[in-house]
Design an enzyme around this catalytic site. Structure first.
Site, mmCIF file in Angstrom:
data_model
loop_
_atom_site.group_PDB
_atom_site.id
_atom_site.type_symbol
_atom_site.label_atom_id
_atom_site.label_comp_id
_atom_site.label_asym_id
_atom_site.label_seq_id
_atom_site.Cartn_x
_atom_site.Cartn_y
_atom_site.Cartn_z
ATOM 1 N N GLY A 254 0.791 -1.237 0.000
ATOM 2 C CA GLY A 254 0.000 0.000 0.000
ATOM 3 C C GLY A 254 0.819 1.280 0.000
ATOM 4 O O GLY A 254 0.389 2.303 -0.518
ATOM 5 N N ASP B 6 0.919 3.072 4.533
ATOM 6 C CA ASP B 6 -0.116 3.851 3.854
ATOM 7 C C ASP B 6 -1.154 4.412 4.820
ATOM 8 O O ASP B 6 -1.513 5.576 4.726
ATOM 9 C CB ASP B 6 -0.785 3.015 2.737
ATOM 10 C CG ASP B 6 -1.305 1.658 3.218
ATOM 11 O OD1 ASP B 6 -1.100 1.305 4.391
ATOM 12 O OD2 ASP B 6 -1.909 0.939 2.398
ATOM 13 N N ASP C 215 -5.324 2.057 10.580
ATOM 14 C CA ASP C 215 -6.754 1.785 10.697
ATOM 15 C C ASP C 215 -7.001 1.258 12.115
ATOM 16 O O ASP C 215 -7.073 2.045 13.053
ATOM 17 C CB ASP C 215 -7.111 0.790 9.590
ATOM 18 C CG ASP C 215 -8.590 0.509 9.448
ATOM 19 O OD1 ASP C 215 -9.397 1.424 9.614
ATOM 20 O OD2 ASP C 215 -8.951 -0.648 9.144
ATOM 21 N N LYS D 74 -7.019 6.799 10.349
ATOM 22 C CA LYS D 74 -8.445 6.675 10.676
ATOM 23 C C LYS D 74 -8.538 6.463 12.177
ATOM 24 O O LYS D 74 -8.637 5.330 12.638
ATOM 25 C CB LYS D 74 -9.030 5.436 9.984
ATOM 26 C CG LYS D 74 -9.401 5.584 8.544
ATOM 27 C CD LYS D 74 -10.284 4.398 8.150
ATOM 28 C CE LYS D 74 -9.809 3.765 6.878
ATOM 29 N NZ LYS D 74 -10.536 2.529 6.540
ATOM 30 N N PHE E 228 -13.737 3.444 3.781
ATOM 31 C CA PHE E 228 -12.714 2.659 3.095
ATOM 32 C C PHE E 228 -12.241 3.441 1.876
ATOM 33 O O PHE E 228 -13.036 3.885 1.057
ATOM 34 C CB PHE E 228 -13.249 1.290 2.681
ATOM 35 C CG PHE E 228 -12.140 0.349 2.342
ATOM 36 C CD1 PHE E 228 -11.448 -0.325 3.353
ATOM 37 C CD2 PHE E 228 -11.738 0.160 1.027
ATOM 38 C CE1 PHE E 228 -10.381 -1.168 3.040
ATOM 39 C CE2 PHE E 228 -10.676 -0.679 0.711
ATOM 40 C CZ PHE E 228 -10.001 -1.342 1.723
ATOM 41 N N ARG F 238 -5.054 0.689 -7.142
ATOM 42 C CA ARG F 238 -3.830 1.263 -6.566
ATOM 43 C C ARG F 238 -3.240 2.387 -7.402
ATOM 44 O O ARG F 238 -2.587 3.274 -6.877
ATOM 45 C CB ARG F 238 -2.744 0.187 -6.439
ATOM 46 C CG ARG F 238 -2.999 -0.859 -5.391
ATOM 47 C CD ARG F 238 -1.709 -1.611 -5.101
ATOM 48 N NE ARG F 238 -1.924 -2.880 -4.424
ATOM 49 C CZ ARG F 238 -2.072 -3.035 -3.112
ATOM 50 N NH1 ARG F 238 -2.067 -1.985 -2.321
ATOM 51 N NH2 ARG F 238 -2.257 -4.230 -2.586
HETATM 52 P P1 IMP Z 1 -4.642 -1.907 10.493
HETATM 53 O O1 IMP Z 1 -3.686 -2.983 10.873
HETATM 54 O O2 IMP Z 1 -6.077 -2.274 10.778
HETATM 55 O O3 IMP Z 1 -4.290 -0.547 11.050
HETATM 56 O O4 IMP Z 1 -4.623 -1.811 8.929
HETATM 57 C C1 IMP Z 1 -3.562 -1.342 8.281
HETATM 58 C C2 IMP Z 1 -3.514 -1.872 6.860
HETATM 59 O O5 IMP Z 1 -4.801 -2.192 6.357
HETATM 60 C C3 IMP Z 1 -2.950 -0.784 5.994
HETATM 61 O O6 IMP Z 1 -1.569 -0.902 5.840
HETATM 62 C C4 IMP Z 1 -3.707 -0.995 4.704
HETATM 63 O O7 IMP Z 1 -2.979 -1.846 3.859
HETATM 64 C C5 IMP Z 1 -4.997 -1.656 5.077
HETATM 65 N N1 IMP Z 1 -6.125 -0.693 5.130
HETATM 66 C C6 IMP Z 1 -6.743 -0.184 6.222
HETATM 67 N N2 IMP Z 1 -7.719 0.666 5.887
HETATM 68 C C7 IMP Z 1 -7.717 0.727 4.545
HETATM 69 C C8 IMP Z 1 -8.498 1.473 3.579
HETATM 70 O O8 IMP Z 1 -9.394 2.280 3.885
HETATM 71 N N3 IMP Z 1 -8.183 1.238 2.283
HETATM 72 C C9 IMP Z 1 -7.195 0.386 1.873
HETATM 73 N N4 IMP Z 1 -6.455 -0.307 2.730
HETATM 74 C C10 IMP Z 1 -6.696 -0.144 4.056
HETATM 75 MG MG MG Z 2 -0.879 -2.184 3.704
#
Ligand code: IMP
Ligand code: MG
Length: 181
Positions: free
Chosen positions: A41, A104, A107, A135, A156, A169
């Site tokens: 990402g 990237d 979340d 986020k 998203f 992408r």
């Molecule tokens: P986390 O571990 O839940 O914080 O997610 C992190 C990873 O999930 C990021 O590195 C992204 O690759 C993916 N991700 C989280 N939210 C989104 C989104 O809104 N769009 C695309 N990828 C996301």
């Molecule tokens: Mg990622």
């Protein structure tokens, strides 16, 4: 099914301006040894950020390493599985190095926290993190990125490197993906 929003959430010019500012913010306070980018990402963000960092760092820029790992916790869904897999670490030596980890988006925060812990276990002297998007509303674990490009709502998003199942992408802007029935 999903469809893209009618207008971008963040346009290409806005991204370009913010990335340049972010590079100056980082260069002013953190003299790291290695920029470690979390693929896939962060690939487009990393390409732009690293060039802006080099401009901001001047003569120091060419002393810094750049390395890539692949972090993955998503299958074919828009929800993180929470099961972080990291590839490519075996070729990277972080012993006594100051690391700038670039991803990237933060979340749930699980990827960022998992990677930070892993890099410290690998002997990194210091780990600071930079994400293009944050986020905050979705956070499930206690972790904050040190440098953030944009705060966004609980939606998203795709484009500028971010995907849904490896699609979208290559868009130059960030778009919201909306669920249709
Ligand atoms: P986390 O571990 O839940 O914080 O997610 C992190 C990873 O999930 C990021 O590195 C992204 O690759 C993916 N991700 C989280 N939210 C989104 C989104 O809104 N769009 C695309 N990828 C996301
Ligand atoms: Mg990622």
């Amino acid at each position: 099914m999903y469809r893209m929003s009618e207008k971008p959430l963040i346009g290409a010019d806005e991204i370009r301006e913010r990335v340049a500012k972010l590079a100056h913010e980082i260069a002013a306070v953190y003299d790291y040894d290695v920029l470690l980018s979390a693929l896939t990402g962060a690939y487009m963000f990393t390409a732009d950020l690293s060039r802006e960092l080099a401009k901001a760092q001047g003569a120091k820029a060419q002393q810094k390493e750049i390395a890539f790992i692949k972090a993955s916790s998503y299958g074919l869904s828009t929800e993180s599985s929470g099961n972080l897999q990291v590839y490519g670490l075996e070729k990277i030596n972080l012993g006594e190095k100051k690391v700038l980890l670039v991803d990237d988006i933060a979340d749930s925060g699980r990827t960022l926290l998992g990677l930070k812990n892993l890099l410290r276990e690998m002997g990194a002297k210091e780990v600071r993190t930079c994400v293009l998007l944050n986020k905050q509303e979705r956070r499930e674990v206690d972790v904050a990125a040190d440098f953030v490009g944009f705060e966004i709502a609980n939606e998203f998003v795709v484009g500028y490197g971010l995907d849904y199942a490896d699609h979208y992408r290559t868009l130059s802007e960030i778009w919201t993906l909306q669920e249709t029935d």
